[in-house]
Structures are given as C-alpha cells and as structure tokens.
Design an enzyme around this catalytic site. Sequence first.
Site, PDB file in Angstrom:
ATOM      1  N   ARG A 141      41.267  -6.051  11.210  1.00  0.00           N
ATOM      2  CA  ARG A 141      41.351  -6.071   9.760  1.00  0.00           C
ATOM      3  C   ARG A 141      42.833  -5.952   9.429  1.00  0.00           C
ATOM      4  O   ARG A 141      43.615  -5.415  10.215  1.00  0.00           O
ATOM      5  CB  ARG A 141      40.582  -4.894   9.152  1.00  0.00           C
ATOM      6  CG  ARG A 141      39.091  -4.871   9.508  1.00  0.00           C
ATOM      7  CD  ARG A 141      38.431  -3.589   9.003  1.00  0.00           C
ATOM      8  NE  ARG A 141      37.003  -3.569   9.305  1.00  0.00           N
ATOM      9  CZ  ARG A 141      36.482  -3.047  10.426  1.00  0.00           C
ATOM     10  NH1 ARG A 141      37.278  -2.502  11.342  1.00  0.00           N
ATOM     11  NH2 ARG A 141      35.177  -3.075  10.639  1.00  0.00           N
ATOM     12  N   LYS A 166      37.733   1.104  10.162  1.00  0.00           N
ATOM     13  CA  LYS A 166      36.747   1.268   9.104  1.00  0.00           C
ATOM     14  C   LYS A 166      35.658   2.238   9.541  1.00  0.00           C
ATOM     15  O   LYS A 166      35.140   2.147  10.654  1.00  0.00           O
ATOM     16  CB  LYS A 166      36.131  -0.092   8.760  1.00  0.00           C
ATOM     17  CG  LYS A 166      35.236  -0.069   7.537  1.00  0.00           C
ATOM     18  CD  LYS A 166      34.778  -1.457   7.171  1.00  0.00           C
ATOM     19  CE  LYS A 166      33.910  -1.459   5.920  1.00  0.00           C
ATOM     20  NZ  LYS A 166      33.467  -2.824   5.565  1.00  0.00           N
ATOM     21  N   HIS A 272      41.356 -11.674   6.169  1.00  0.00           N
ATOM     22  CA  HIS A 272      40.101 -11.394   6.873  1.00  0.00           C
ATOM     23  C   HIS A 272      39.507 -12.652   7.512  1.00  0.00           C
ATOM     24  O   HIS A 272      38.678 -12.546   8.425  1.00  0.00           O
ATOM     25  CB  HIS A 272      39.090 -10.782   5.903  1.00  0.00           C
ATOM     26  CG  HIS A 272      38.193  -9.756   6.539  1.00  0.00           C
ATOM     27  ND1 HIS A 272      38.650  -8.544   6.991  1.00  0.00           N
ATOM     28  CD2 HIS A 272      36.861  -9.781   6.808  1.00  0.00           C
ATOM     29  CE1 HIS A 272      37.640  -7.858   7.501  1.00  0.00           C
ATOM     30  NE2 HIS A 272      36.548  -8.584   7.416  1.00  0.00           N
ATOM     31  N   ARG A 275      39.946 -12.703  11.207  1.00  0.00           N
ATOM     32  CA  ARG A 275      38.994 -11.833  11.928  1.00  0.00           C
ATOM     33  C   ARG A 275      37.669 -12.564  12.122  1.00  0.00           C
ATOM     34  O   ARG A 275      37.079 -12.516  13.203  1.00  0.00           O
ATOM     35  CB  ARG A 275      38.799 -10.542  11.138  1.00  0.00           C
ATOM     36  CG  ARG A 275      37.770  -9.567  11.722  1.00  0.00           C
ATOM     37  CD  ARG A 275      37.795  -8.281  10.899  1.00  0.00           C
ATOM     38  NE  ARG A 275      36.626  -7.441  11.104  1.00  0.00           N
ATOM     39  CZ  ARG A 275      36.517  -6.525  12.052  1.00  0.00           C
ATOM     40  NH1 ARG A 275      37.502  -6.356  12.918  1.00  0.00           N
ATOM     41  NH2 ARG A 275      35.429  -5.782  12.149  1.00  0.00           N
ATOM     42  N   HIS A 298      32.114  -2.928  14.942  1.00  0.00           N
ATOM     43  CA  HIS A 298      30.913  -2.896  14.103  1.00  0.00           C
ATOM     44  C   HIS A 298      29.962  -1.797  14.588  1.00  0.00           C
ATOM     45  O   HIS A 298      29.691  -1.691  15.783  1.00  0.00           O
ATOM     46  CB  HIS A 298      30.179  -4.240  14.159  1.00  0.00           C
ATOM     47  CG  HIS A 298      30.876  -5.332  13.425  1.00  0.00           C
ATOM     48  ND1 HIS A 298      30.637  -6.674  13.654  1.00  0.00           N
ATOM     49  CD2 HIS A 298      31.825  -5.287  12.439  1.00  0.00           C
ATOM     50  CE1 HIS A 298      31.412  -7.390  12.857  1.00  0.00           C
ATOM     51  NE2 HIS A 298      32.127  -6.591  12.116  1.00  0.00           N
ATOM     52  N   TYR A 307      27.764 -13.901  12.641  1.00  0.00           N
ATOM     53  CA  TYR A 307      28.590 -14.997  13.160  1.00  0.00           C
ATOM     54  C   TYR A 307      27.775 -16.014  13.955  1.00  0.00           C
ATOM     55  O   TYR A 307      28.226 -17.140  14.153  1.00  0.00           O
ATOM     56  CB  TYR A 307      29.729 -14.430  14.009  1.00  0.00           C
ATOM     57  CG  TYR A 307      30.659 -13.567  13.199  1.00  0.00           C
ATOM     58  CD1 TYR A 307      31.524 -14.131  12.263  1.00  0.00           C
ATOM     59  CD2 TYR A 307      30.646 -12.179  13.333  1.00  0.00           C
ATOM     60  CE1 TYR A 307      32.350 -13.341  11.485  1.00  0.00           C
ATOM     61  CE2 TYR A 307      31.482 -11.376  12.569  1.00  0.00           C
ATOM     62  CZ  TYR A 307      32.330 -11.963  11.649  1.00  0.00           C
ATOM     63  OH  TYR A 307      33.150 -11.183  10.873  1.00  0.00           O
TER      64      TYR A 307
END
Length: 328
Positions: A141, A166, A272, A275, A298, A307
């Site tokens: 990120r 995150k 982003h 990414r 994640h 994805y």
Amino acid sequence: MDIQLAMTNSPFLETIRIDMRTKHYSIRTEKSYLYWIKKFILFNDKRHPEKMGNIEIERFLNYIATYRHVSASTQNIALCAIIYLYRHIIKVEIKDLNYKFAKQPKRLPTVLSATEIASILHHMSGKYHLITALLYGCGFRLSEALSLRIKDIDLSNHSIFVFRGKGAKDRYTLLPHSLIPALKKQIAFAQQVHDNDLHEGYGCASVPPALHKKYQNSLKSFSWQYLFPSNVRCVHPYDGYICRHHIHSSAYSKKLRPAVIASQITKRVSAHTFRHSFATQLLISGSDIRTVQELLGHTDIKTTELYTHVIGSRRAGTASPIDTINMI
C-alpha cells in the site's frame, strides 16, 4: 455543558482527540472522525451532542447524501464518526436509528499490464520511480512504502519488513533483486539527509508515541530514519519534538498523474492500482493464493480471491458463442 463555542481550538473536540489517541486510533482516522463530528455539530447550529439524538443524526446523514452527494463509503465514515462520538464521549448508545450503512457497489480492481507499468515507470524518475517500483514489485500500500525505515530493508536476505500495516499487522514481503541498486542509492541519500540533521542539532526519527517512550535514546540512530525522508523537519503531532517524517502521499500522487497521462493510459490509475497488479500477476504466474494472501497482508483469503475474478480463472476455457460462427 453548553457548547456554543467556536469550533477552532474547541475544548470539546480536543477531548475527543485525546480519547482517540488513548485508544491508539490512527492519525488519519482521528482527522476524519474529527472532521465529520465538527460538521455534524455545525450543521445543527453548534448544539451540544448531548442535546441531540436520532432526529438530528438522521437529518445530517440525509443532508450529506442528498445535497453533498458524498459516496457510500464517505457516508459510512460519517456515520462511524457520529457513533464513536456518542458511544465513547457522550456514553450513549444510538438505537433505532432510521438509517443504515450505505451499501457500497462491488467493483473489480483496475489492473495494469506489465507493458503499461513499464511505460509509467519510464516517465518517472528518482525516488518516485523507486516508490512505484516497490508498489508493484512488493505489493505495498502507498502508506506502507512511504513508512519504510532503513532498518526494515534486509538487502542480504532480500526481504522487507512491513511494520504495522493495515489492521496493525506486521509482515515480511519479498525484495526484488532488480531494485537493490536503486535502494542502495536511496539509502545513501537518506544517510546524507540524516547527517545534515545531526550536524544542525536534530536527527530524531518520527515514531508513534509508545515507541518514542520506549526507544527515546535510539531515535537519532540512522536505522530508525525513513527511507523516503521529507524535505523539511516538523513538530511531532503527539509528543511535540522536532523530527523528520516521510514524504507525504500527495507528493507521490502529483508525480504519478503526469506519468499516467504521458503513458496515454486511459484506465483510472492510483497508487493502489500497482498493488492490484502485483497480486494479479502473481496469480497469473501460478503463485499459490495463500502465498499471495501473506504477501499482501490480507486477514481473510476472500479478499485475495477477488483477484481470481480479475484474471477470469472461473471462466477459464469458456469461449464466447460469437467465436463459434463465421462472420465473413
């Protein structure tokens, strides 16, 4: 307590700010929540939230949705800010609110091809070229790339440590071999900036409050400095000491847009996007989805599975009916 007070330097807002810092909310969340709480109070003629309830909350939320035309995500942030205000400051739970969290549209992420990314990189230079390469090469990120410190870069083991990404999660990700020369050059530049700061009597790194207390005697060490230092020193927003932060995200965005335009790419490209492209290219090349999940940081693999929709894995081998007829 009546708060017919000016919202600038408001003691009430300062109380909220202190509460959020005590609970270790991020500086971005703090600014966002304070912004919407301030707007909520001003919209209702500076009445104290204790004297307001569901009617005023609903009217404000309907106003920003109908007349300010804010997005669904912004509506939800405003609602979260108001709920925080009443739950943690006023000590009242908001019940039976005639307003639900706005449903956000499900969008597939924009992905760039290797050729498109190469073109964007061709139109960038210096540290901004390196930041873009890290976003695509490591799946960062933007905030993670800009927050890298010298100690996070392990050139010998070709790995990079992401501190408090995150969700306040730490992780390791890969360091591309091709970026080592550029990283060494940037490290040398950061060393020069730090040496100048030390010579002028400064040199402290900008760190979270808890780390400032714990590592106070080590903050002038080069290892704690940011890989992408800001051009100017600043006053730390929490602890008040003079330090050097990393460059601002807006500085990168200003360099990215001209590069995208020069590349004649019509897709909507943000930091982003690189990414998204990182994750998609790994899956296309056959990487295990669990590995991609770990590299991206994640928590839920369902986020990573998004994805697979981008690369069309669920439609593999499916041909369009029009391809079966002769249109000549």
